[in-house]
Motif scaffolding. Structure first.
Motif, mmCIF file in Angstrom:
data_model
loop_
_atom_site.group_PDB
_atom_site.id
_atom_site.type_symbol
_atom_site.label_atom_id
_atom_site.label_comp_id
_atom_site.label_asym_id
_atom_site.label_seq_id
_atom_site.Cartn_x
_atom_site.Cartn_y
_atom_site.Cartn_z
ATOM 1 N N ASP A 1 -9.969 -25.426 5.726
ATOM 2 C CA ASP A 1 -9.263 -26.699 5.595
ATOM 3 C C ASP A 1 -8.020 -26.725 6.484
ATOM 4 O OD1 ASP A 1 -8.917 -29.308 4.283
ATOM 5 O OD2 ASP A 1 -7.138 -28.372 3.392
ATOM 6 N N ASP B 1 -1.861 -17.218 -0.105
ATOM 7 C CA ASP B 1 -2.536 -17.127 -1.390
ATOM 8 C C ASP B 1 -2.128 -15.801 -2.024
ATOM 9 O OD1 ASP B 1 -4.251 -18.097 -3.375
ATOM 10 O OD2 ASP B 1 -5.964 -17.000 -2.569
ATOM 11 N N ALA C 1 -9.763 -22.644 1.899
ATOM 12 C CA ALA C 1 -8.404 -23.082 2.237
ATOM 13 C C ALA C 1 -8.109 -22.838 3.712
ATOM 14 C CB ALA C 1 -7.386 -22.362 1.365
ATOM 15 N N VAL D 1 -2.414 -20.064 5.403
ATOM 16 C CA VAL D 1 -2.572 -20.070 3.948
ATOM 17 C C VAL D 1 -1.802 -18.892 3.368
ATOM 18 C CG1 VAL D 1 -4.219 -19.856 2.042
ATOM 19 C CG2 VAL D 1 -4.870 -21.104 4.094
#
Length: 143
Positions: A131, A83, A128, A81
Motif C-alpha cells: 500500500d 510496525d 501495508a 511502514v
C-alpha cells in the motif's frame, strides 16, 4: 524501450573510457542512469524536496568465530511502514530494507514479490508495504 543518444566531446572521450573500465555496471546506459539518479537525489536533498533522507541503523552480525558484534550502517531512503519492532524502508535505489529493531537484524529485497516469497513476514505487514508503494497486494493461497 525509449532511446537516448549522447554525443561525447573528443576531449571527454578519455573520461568515458575510464568510467567504462572502472564501472561494475552491465552497460554504459546503466552507469549513466545511476549517475543521473545520484545527481537528482543530491539536488533534491539540497533543495529539501527529496522524500529520501540519510537513515542510520544499528545492526548485529556474527563474526567468523560465531561471536556477535554491533555496528552502525547508513543509507539513503525513506520509511514506508513502522510496525514496531519491524520497520520497512525503501532505499534510494528502490530496494526494500526490512529491519527488526529489537534483534537489530535486516533483510534486503529488490521487490515486494521477493519479500513475499521469502515467507519471513506477516501478510499484514506485506500488505501495508504494498500500500505504501502504491501497489495492490492480495495474499495468494495454494489450496
Amino acid at each position: 524501450m525509449p532511446r537516448r543518444t549522447l554525443y561525447v566531446r573528443e576531449e571527454d572521450q578519455v573520461i568515458w573510457e575510464k568510467a567504462e573500465a572502472l564501472s561494475d555496471q552491465e552497460s554504459m546506459s546503466a552507469l549513466v542512469t545511476e549517475a543521473l539518479r545520484r545527481f537528482i537525489l543530491a539536488k533534491e536533498q539540497a533543495a529539501g524536496t527529496s522524500p529520501y533522507q540519510r537513515i542510520e541503523l544499528e545492526i548485529t552480525e556474527i563474526n567468523r568465530n560465531g561471536m556477535p558484534y554491533d555496528r552502525k550502517v547508513a543509507f539513503t531512503g525513506r520509511e514506508l511502514v513502522d510496525d514496531g519492532p519491524l520497520v520497512v524502508y525503501e532505499t534510494a535505489k528502490h530496494r526494500l530494507l526490512f529491519y527488526h529493531e529489537e534483534l537489530q537484524r535486516y533483510w534486503i529485497y529488490r521487490t515486494i514479490e521477493q519479500a513475499i516469497k521469502s515467507d519471513e513476514f506477516p501478510p499484514t505487514l506485506l500488505a501495508a508495504v504494498a500500500d505504501a508503494l502504491g501497489q495492490e497486494w492480495v495474499e495468494e493461497w495454494d489450496i
